[in-house]
Design a protein around this motif. Structure first.
Motif, PDB file in Angstrom:
ATOM      1  N   VAL A 166       3.233   8.166 -12.221  1.00  0.00           N
ATOM      2  CA  VAL A 166       4.072   8.095 -13.421  1.00  0.00           C
ATOM      3  C   VAL A 166       5.523   8.453 -13.086  1.00  0.00           C
ATOM      4  O   VAL A 166       6.455   7.719 -13.453  1.00  0.00           O
ATOM      5  CB  VAL A 166       3.538   9.040 -14.526  1.00  0.00           C
ATOM      6  N   LEU A 167       5.715   9.578 -12.402  1.00  0.00           N
ATOM      7  CA  LEU A 167       7.074  10.024 -12.071  1.00  0.00           C
ATOM      8  C   LEU A 167       7.763   9.024 -11.149  1.00  0.00           C
ATOM      9  O   LEU A 167       8.935   8.670 -11.365  1.00  0.00           O
ATOM     10  CB  LEU A 167       7.026  11.402 -11.412  1.00  0.00           C
ATOM     11  N   GLY A 168       7.046   8.556 -10.144  1.00  0.00           N
ATOM     12  CA  GLY A 168       7.615   7.582  -9.225  1.00  0.00           C
ATOM     13  C   GLY A 168       7.995   6.299  -9.928  1.00  0.00           C
ATOM     14  O   GLY A 168       9.078   5.741  -9.705  1.00  0.00           O
ATOM     15  N   GLY A 169       7.106   5.820 -10.815  1.00  0.00           N
ATOM     16  CA  GLY A 169       7.394   4.594 -11.572  1.00  0.00           C
ATOM     17  C   GLY A 169       8.642   4.739 -12.431  1.00  0.00           C
ATOM     18  O   GLY A 169       9.466   3.818 -12.507  1.00  0.00           O
ATOM     19  N   PHE A 170       8.789   5.889 -13.068  1.00  0.00           N
ATOM     20  CA  PHE A 170       9.972   6.122 -13.909  1.00  0.00           C
ATOM     21  C   PHE A 170      11.242   6.108 -13.066  1.00  0.00           C
ATOM     22  O   PHE A 170      12.223   5.423 -13.406  1.00  0.00           O
ATOM     23  CB  PHE A 170       9.853   7.466 -14.639  1.00  0.00           C
ATOM     24  N   LEU A 171      11.227   6.850 -11.962  1.00  0.00           N
ATOM     25  CA  LEU A 171      12.435   6.973 -11.139  1.00  0.00           C
ATOM     26  C   LEU A 171      12.837   5.656 -10.496  1.00  0.00           C
ATOM     27  O   LEU A 171      14.018   5.295 -10.461  1.00  0.00           O
ATOM     28  CB  LEU A 171      12.226   8.038 -10.062  1.00  0.00           C
TER      29      LEU A 171
ATOM     30  N   GLY B  42      15.202   5.301  -4.533  1.00  0.00           N
ATOM     31  CA  GLY B  42      14.599   5.745  -3.267  1.00  0.00           C
ATOM     32  C   GLY B  42      13.652   6.914  -3.449  1.00  0.00           C
ATOM     33  O   GLY B  42      12.583   6.977  -2.825  1.00  0.00           O
ATOM     34  N   LEU B  43      14.027   7.846  -4.319  1.00  0.00           N
ATOM     35  CA  LEU B  43      13.143   8.982  -4.612  1.00  0.00           C
ATOM     36  C   LEU B  43      11.841   8.480  -5.232  1.00  0.00           C
ATOM     37  O   LEU B  43      10.747   8.947  -4.888  1.00  0.00           O
ATOM     38  CB  LEU B  43      13.833   9.959  -5.574  1.00  0.00           C
ATOM     39  N   GLY B  44      11.968   7.522  -6.153  1.00  0.00           N
ATOM     40  CA  GLY B  44      10.783   6.943  -6.794  1.00  0.00           C
ATOM     41  C   GLY B  44       9.882   6.235  -5.806  1.00  0.00           C
ATOM     42  O   GLY B  44       8.648   6.292  -5.908  1.00  0.00           O
ATOM     43  N   MET B  45      10.483   5.554  -4.820  1.00  0.00           N
ATOM     44  CA  MET B  45       9.702   4.857  -3.794  1.00  0.00           C
ATOM     45  C   MET B  45       8.813   5.830  -3.027  1.00  0.00           C
ATOM     46  O   MET B  45       7.626   5.564  -2.804  1.00  0.00           O
ATOM     47  CB  MET B  45      10.634   4.139  -2.814  1.00  0.00           C
ATOM     48  N   THR B  46       9.386   6.955  -2.623  1.00  0.00           N
ATOM     49  CA  THR B  46       8.629   7.921  -1.832  1.00  0.00           C
ATOM     50  C   THR B  46       7.603   8.669  -2.675  1.00  0.00           C
ATOM     51  O   THR B  46       6.477   8.912  -2.242  1.00  0.00           O
ATOM     52  CB  THR B  46       9.588   8.918  -1.150  1.00  0.00           C
ATOM     53  N   ILE B  47       7.986   9.041  -3.892  1.00  0.00           N
ATOM     54  CA  ILE B  47       7.053   9.775  -4.769  1.00  0.00           C
ATOM     55  C   ILE B  47       5.909   8.875  -5.226  1.00  0.00           C
ATOM     56  O   ILE B  47       4.734   9.255  -5.161  1.00  0.00           O
ATOM     57  CB  ILE B  47       7.797  10.356  -5.990  1.00  0.00           C
TER      58      ILE B  47
ATOM     59  N   GLU C 258       0.835  -1.199   0.000  1.00  0.00           N
ATOM     60  CA  GLU C 258       0.000   0.000   0.000  1.00  0.00           C
ATOM     61  C   GLU C 258       0.871   1.251   0.000  1.00  0.00           C
ATOM     62  O   GLU C 258       1.758   1.398   0.854  1.00  0.00           O
ATOM     63  CB  GLU C 258      -0.946  -0.007   1.200  1.00  0.00           C
ATOM     64  N   PRO C 259       0.639   2.173  -0.938  1.00  0.00           N
ATOM     65  CA  PRO C 259       1.482   3.371  -1.048  1.00  0.00           C
ATOM     66  C   PRO C 259       1.638   4.143   0.255  1.00  0.00           C
ATOM     67  O   PRO C 259       2.716   4.636   0.569  1.00  0.00           O
ATOM     68  CB  PRO C 259       0.751   4.212  -2.104  1.00  0.00           C
ATOM     69  N   LYS C 260       0.562   4.218   1.052  1.00  0.00           N
ATOM     70  CA  LYS C 260       0.647   5.007   2.291  1.00  0.00           C
ATOM     71  C   LYS C 260       1.630   4.390   3.276  1.00  0.00           C
ATOM     72  O   LYS C 260       2.321   5.107   4.014  1.00  0.00           O
ATOM     73  CB  LYS C 260      -0.727   5.155   2.935  1.00  0.00           C
ATOM     74  N   PHE C 261       1.740   3.035   3.291  1.00  0.00           N
ATOM     75  CA  PHE C 261       2.673   2.400   4.226  1.00  0.00           C
ATOM     76  C   PHE C 261       4.119   2.579   3.774  1.00  0.00           C
ATOM     77  O   PHE C 261       5.026   2.694   4.602  1.00  0.00           O
ATOM     78  CB  PHE C 261       2.336   0.916   4.391  1.00  0.00           C
ATOM     79  N   ILE C 262       4.344   2.577   2.457  1.00  0.00           N
ATOM     80  CA  ILE C 262       5.699   2.812   1.936  1.00  0.00           C
ATOM     81  C   ILE C 262       6.126   4.239   2.251  1.00  0.00           C
ATOM     82  O   ILE C 262       7.239   4.482   2.733  1.00  0.00           O
ATOM     83  CB  ILE C 262       5.745   2.538   0.418  1.00  0.00           C
ATOM     84  N   ARG C 263       5.243   5.198   2.003  1.00  0.00           N
ATOM     85  CA  ARG C 263       5.563   6.599   2.276  1.00  0.00           C
ATOM     86  C   ARG C 263       5.726   6.862   3.766  1.00  0.00           C
ATOM     87  O   ARG C 263       6.662   7.547   4.189  1.00  0.00           O
ATOM     88  CB  ARG C 263       4.458   7.494   1.715  1.00  0.00           C
TER      89      ARG C 263
END
Length: 399
Positions: free
Chosen positions: A342-347, A136-141, A68-73
């Protein structure tokens, strides 16, 4: 009569010689057929095992809710610890799997170990670190990881298909520019060294200490932040640990996930990883003549191992979907903004391909092997993700 006997003997000898040649050819043909049959059976076996491992991989990750994105962030700003508990547990169990495999099937393990080392030999520590930072930037975004994208797709997370699109774009971009990207720095010997080689301490001692430290870290996190305080149940009437559970305890999930490493190494002679599937996927869109100009993409176009990487992530998707429906949580996870997806997936995919591995490849497999390059990549992922997380939280960027 003497001449007739001579001709008869010569004829018999010729016939015998021809029979021997015929028998030899027949035996050769049989050996080729046996080898071909063995190869087909082996490939079929590897395909089935990879599908099972991929399905379980997706099932476990969905059940543990770390997709779940919220748990990763929120892990990046230390608000939730579900992800870190599962990661440490998976890493400890994966390391234990490698320790056991070293004892019972050393030759098989060494084959995998040296294969992983040869991949790292072409990398500089700078490139590996840069790739980890970008990932790591992509993970958070994006609130995801390369392998987690397929778990999110299976669980019906909104806009996860955009994360996939961003990842495929990154796979294409990296594949086309790989020679320029990797040619900018020379390989470092330290990248492919192990921790026990670097500090010159017996490998068994280092592995045991590493497992103990990880286990202690998991225990401390659970003591100070019990997992039930980290997770808000949508339906608390479901069983605790079954296929129909809404969520599994993250430590149990991590141990289950890490144990898959043992079977992958033992049965497939392959470490777990998922980011190469993006490169394989984009390599399929090019005609072979064009691929001749891009040798990096070309090597991902053919070969069973490349196709198995695609089969693995498709099986991850299937396992996640099955788990989410059985747990009654399909399409219930909070998503990120489409632009962030999209940006997170790319990074995260570009960073993974640049570093030579993702959270599973470097973070669990490579770090379990105790390679310096993988340890640096893993630390870089979390360092940049945490820094961006606190920046975003302070500046109300996307939280």
């Amino acid at each position: 009569m003497g001449r007739e006997e001579s001709i008869t003997i010569e004829t018999v000898q010729t016939n015998e010689h021809n029979e021997e040649k015929s028998t030899f050819k027949t035996n050769q043909q049989k050996n080729v057929e046996i080898k071909a049959k063995d190869s087909i059976l082996k490939n079929l076996f590897n395909t089935i095992v990879m599908m099972i491992i991929g399905f379980l991989f997706g099932f476990i990750l969905e059940k543990s809710k770390v997709y779940e994105p919220k748990f990763i962030r929120q892990q990046m700003i230390f608000n939730k610890f579900l992800m870190m508990k599962m990661f440490f547990s998976a890493l400890a169990t994966s390391s234990l799997s490698i320790f056991i495999l070293n004892l019972i099937a050393k030759e098989r393990y060494n084959k995998v170990f040296e294969s992983y080392r040869s991949m790292l030999k072409s990398k500089s520590l700078l490139i590996v670190c840069a790739g980890g930072l970008i990932l790591g930037l992509g993970m958070t975004i994006g609130g995801s990881c390369p392998g987690m994208v397929f778990v999110q797709l299976g669980a019906g997370v909104n806009y996860s298909y955009l994360t996939l699109v961003g990842g495929l774009m990154a796979g294409l971009f990296h594949g086309l520019l790989n020679s320029y990207l990797t040619g900018s720095s020379k390989p470092d010997a330290i990248t492919s060294k192990t921790l026990f080689e670097l500090i010159k301490v017996n490998a068994i001692i280092v592995r045991i200490l590493f497992i103990v430290l990880l286990a202690a870290g998991v225990a401390l996190m659970e003591i100070f932040v019990p997992w039930k305080k980290d997770y808000s149940f949508r339906d608390n009437t479901r069983p605790f640990f079954s296929v129909t559970s809404e969520v599994w305890q993250p430590i149990i999930g991590g141990c289950c996930l890490g144990s898959l490493q043992f079977f992958s190494l033992l049965l497939l002679s392959k470490s777990l990883g998922s980011s190469s599937s993006f490169t394989t996927a984009v390599s399929l869109i090019f005609p072979f003549k064009i691929l001749e100009k891009f040798p990096y993409l070309k090597k991902f176009r053919f070969g069973l191992n490349n196709y198995l990487s695609l089969l693995f992530v498709l099986s991850v998707f299937g396992g996640s979907m099955a788990s989410s429906f059985l747990g009654g949580v399909f399409n219930k996870a909070q998503s990120v903004h489409p632009y962030n997806a999209v940006l997170g997936g790319f990074l995260l995919v570009f960073g993974a391909r640049l570093a030579g591995g993702c959270n599973t490849g470097h973070g669990i497999s490579g770090t379990s092997h105790l390679f310096i390059g993988s340890i640096v990549a893993m630390m870089s992922m979390f360092a940049s993700g945490i820094l961006l997380g606190f920046f975003a939280r302070t500046n109300d960027f996307f939280f």
